[in-house]
Design an enzyme around this catalytic site. Structure first.
Site, mmCIF file in Angstrom:
data_model
loop_
_atom_site.group_PDB
_atom_site.id
_atom_site.type_symbol
_atom_site.label_atom_id
_atom_site.label_comp_id
_atom_site.label_asym_id
_atom_site.label_seq_id
_atom_site.Cartn_x
_atom_site.Cartn_y
_atom_site.Cartn_z
ATOM 1 N N ARG A 44 0.814 -1.219 0.000
ATOM 2 C CA ARG A 44 0.000 0.000 0.000
ATOM 3 C C ARG A 44 0.846 1.268 0.000
ATOM 4 N NH1 ARG A 44 -4.433 -0.756 4.649
ATOM 5 N NH2 ARG A 44 -2.825 -2.062 5.558
ATOM 6 N N TYR A 151 -1.307 -21.508 13.573
ATOM 7 C CA TYR A 151 -2.682 -21.730 14.044
ATOM 8 C C TYR A 151 -3.646 -22.009 12.884
ATOM 9 C CZ TYR A 151 -3.106 -16.540 13.625
ATOM 10 O OH TYR A 151 -3.087 -15.231 13.193
#
Ligand code: COA
Length: 285
Positions: A44, A151
């Site tokens: 960005r 995870y």
């Protein structure tokens, strides 16, 4: 760090890295360029992207940047056009751009869930589809690597949007590994444990006490070093791993195993003391 790969490991590769202006994305950009890849960094903010390109050029590598928000598929396509005009056809992609923060899930607003899922899941889809379309149209092989997390296998409390989106990314890579094998496109994931970066640690491990606790969950009691991750990435993106596809490669110093093992805490006791304790529990003959 002493380089253990040949300097031309990634020669012939042109690699677009999302979020390549900072953190792990930048580390991958520098290492891959040093191993002979032409590197395009997309993100960005233009300033860190330009900085990364300058560092690569100063080290003798070839790089270009283009700013785009990965949530915007048209901007992603335009970024591919812009860097291809400078570097030639892109044949590799690292989906590294991510967003994450700690929050109780019941407190998440629509926008909060949206922001992370759009960056991680939609961003990965936008960039992967873009590369796939270009490779398939040219009849060229290629590689995609997505950065997930340990995870991804278990889910995780307090980072629900990230856990949900990363699981989607893993499913996307595995689905496409089968679907696009016919085109010679390999897709894999790396699942890093704790590798310190400003972006992730300031959001997820704020404060030295929490950082210390995190280190205790790694059996060797240290965080990963960037070159350890970039070595794995370079190998997976090179022609040294042609049969590796649809995989999720964990790199966490066994942190995930430690967290899941009931008696793992003994590993942190003084070993002589732990052995004495265990010997004392042994029934006497
Ligand atoms: N807890 C709860 N909600 C949060 C939050 C936090 N820590 N941080 C942001 N949000 C919410 C905002 O309040 C907003 O929701 P609202 O409009 O209902 O108030 C929503 O998320 C979007 O935030 P905004 O800052 O407008 O979005 P953004 O697109 O500029 O930023 C993030 C995206 C939120 C993911 C930001 O953290 C980011 O840019 N991260 C990139 C880097 C990063 O996360 N690196 C670590 C990767 S492991």
């Amino acid at each position: 760090m002493k380089e253990s790969f040949r300097g031309d490991l990634l020669a012939g590769k042109t690699t677009l890295i999302t979020g390549g202006g900072s953190g792990l994305g930048k580390a991958m950009a520098l290492r891959m360029a040093s191993l002979g890849a032409k590197v395009a960094v997309v993100g960005r903010r233009s300033e860190p992207l330009q900085q990364t390109v300058d560092e690569i050029a100063a080290a003798g590598g070839t790089a270009a940047w283009s700013s785009a928000d990965v949530r915007d598929s048209a901007a992603v396509a335009a970024a591919f056009d812009a860097v291809e005009a400078k570097l030639g056809p892109v044949n590799q992609l690292v989906n590294n751009a991510a967003g994450n923060f700690l929050s109780a899930s019941e407190d998440l607003s629509d926008n909060a869930f949206d922001a992370v899922v759009k960056i991680v899941l939609y961003g990965t889809f936008n960039a992967t589809r873009e590369l796939g379309r270009r490779l398939i149209a040219r009849g060229a092989p290629g590689e995609v690597l997505s950065v997930v997390t340990t995870y991804v296998h278990t889910g995780s409390a307090f980072v629900l949007p990230s856990a949900t989106a990363k699981a989607g990314v893993a499913a996307m890579m595995r689905s496409l590994a089968v679907e696009w094998a016919a085109y010679g496109i390999r897709l894999n994931c790396v699942a890093p444990g704790p590798f310190p970066t400003e972006g992730a640690f300031s959001r997820l491990l704020p404060g030295s006490e929490i950082e210390k606790q995190a280190k205790r969950r790694v059996p060797s009691r240290r965080f990963g070093e960037h070159h350890e991750l970039t070595s794995l990435v370079a190998f997976l993106m090179s022609d040294a791993s042609p049969y590796q596809t649809g995989d999720i490669v964990t790199i966490d110093g066994a942190e995930g195993l430690f967290s899941g093992q009931q008696f793992a805490g003994f590993a942190h006791l003084d070993r002589a003391m732990a052995k004495e304790m265990m010997a004392a529990l042994k029934p006497k003959k």
